[in-house]
Design an enzyme around this catalytic site. Structure first.
Site, PDB file in Angstrom:
ATOM      1  CB  CYS A 137      43.670  48.934  57.677  1.00 56.62           C
ATOM      2  SG  CYS A 137      42.586  49.616  56.584  1.00 56.62           S
ATOM      3  CB  CYS A 171      40.412  45.328  51.794  1.00 61.77           C
ATOM      4  SG  CYS A 171      41.622  44.874  53.191  1.00 61.77           S
TER       5      CYS A 171
END
EC number: 5.1.1.7
Length: 318
Positions: free
Chosen positions: A257, A106
């Protein structure tokens, strides 16, 4: 006298949160992509999917898109494997999606993870310094800047190179709010992403990401889905500019994101061809990140992700 509705909430959480009673946590975010952070210096925490989903529950828990456990690389099989080639990767980012499933990587989470280590005094990282960490997508080098953190994300690649090179798309995506399926391009950033180009801006606003988009064919390990709209002009002063929304695996729509922003910039850069750029600004609901492409010694393109990280509050599970 206690309220008669007070007990059921406690009973609901008993199988999960009660087992973490007394555990300290910190809440942080990167451009609105938020995380619960746990420091596990001894590798003693045994987190189940139920623990993670309970902590990340926005109504009955702390609330977050995902959970990050900071653990020494030596305490995990994946971390020990990385230490052989990168002994400086002392700390490992054990990342879980909000539903408790394990994820590879991530980009926003890396920034928040390193900021957490630095602000808690776990590592010494002044502005201008760098640290190497371990993730399930491999080793990552993170630089601390005046305004946040810059991460070397490694090279991007096509998930289906043959289809991508032939037609610049490899799948169709159906999403609530869009009348027709749209062509898409799947990009790997260590984790899978499928990018859909939309125009005009109104198309991006009307996509309903409370419902999971349907990708055909879906990559083997599932995929995150990004919807992007080029800004006008697409490139100005050598910097590209797009706007993005994302539906993350195991989470739903998030405000940002990091790996998705990298994948979106890579896909738009492919579609733009000679009109593209090596630097991109990606606007997400939670802010803006920058994505840069740099040719490495092997001829592949490394991706650099830059953006802010914030710690919001700390507490103890009770």
């Amino acid at each position: 006298m206690s309220h008669p509705l007070a007990e059921p909430e406690s009973d609901h959480l008993a199988p999960s949160l009660r087992q973490l009673n007394g555990v300290s946590f910190t809440k942080g975010h990167g451009t609105g992509n938020d995380f619960v952070l746990l420091l596990d210096s001894g590798g003693d925490l045994e987190l189940t999917p139920a623990h993670v989903s309970a902590l990340c529950d926005r109504h009955l828990g702390i609330g977050a898109d995902g959970l990050i456990r900071a653990v020494p690389s030596s305490e995990l099989p994946e971390g020990r494997e990385l230490l052989g080639a990168a002994p400086e990767a002392v700390w490992f980012m054990d990342y879980r999606n909000g539903d408790g499933s394990i994820a590879e990587m991530c980009g926003n989470g890396v920034r928040v993870f390193v900021h957490f280590l630095a602000e808690t005094g776990t590592i010494d990282l002044p502005v201008g310094g760098q640290v190497v960490i371990g993730t399930r997508a491999g080793v990552r080098t993170v630089h601390r800047t005046e305004t946040g953190y810059s991460i070397s994300m490694g090279p991007w690649s096509f998930i289906d190179p043959e289809m991508a090179l032939e037609s610049a798309s490899d799948s169709l995506v159906r999403a609530s709010g869009l009348p027709e399926p749209r062509p898409a391009l799947s990009i790997s950033m260590g984790n899978p992403h499928t990018v859909v180009a939309l125009s005009p801006q109104e198309d991006l606003d009307q996509v309903n990401l409370h419902e999971k988009p349907q990708v055909d064919p879906v990559p083997p390990n599932g995929t995150n889905v990004e919807f992007v709209v080029p800004q006008e002009p697409l490139v100005s002063d050598g910097i590209g500019h797009v706007r993005m929304r994302v539906h993350e695996r195991g989470v739903g729509e998030t405000m940002s994101c990091g790996t998705g922003a990298c994948a979106a910039a890579a896909a738009v850069r492919v579609w733009a061809g000679a009109e593209g750029a090596d630097s991109w600004l990606v606007d997400v609901p939670g802010g803006t990140v920058q994505v840069d492409f740099v040719r490495n010694e092997d001829g592949a393109e490394d991706v650099i992700l830059s953006g802010p990280a914030e710690l919001v509050y700390s507490g103890t599970v009770n």
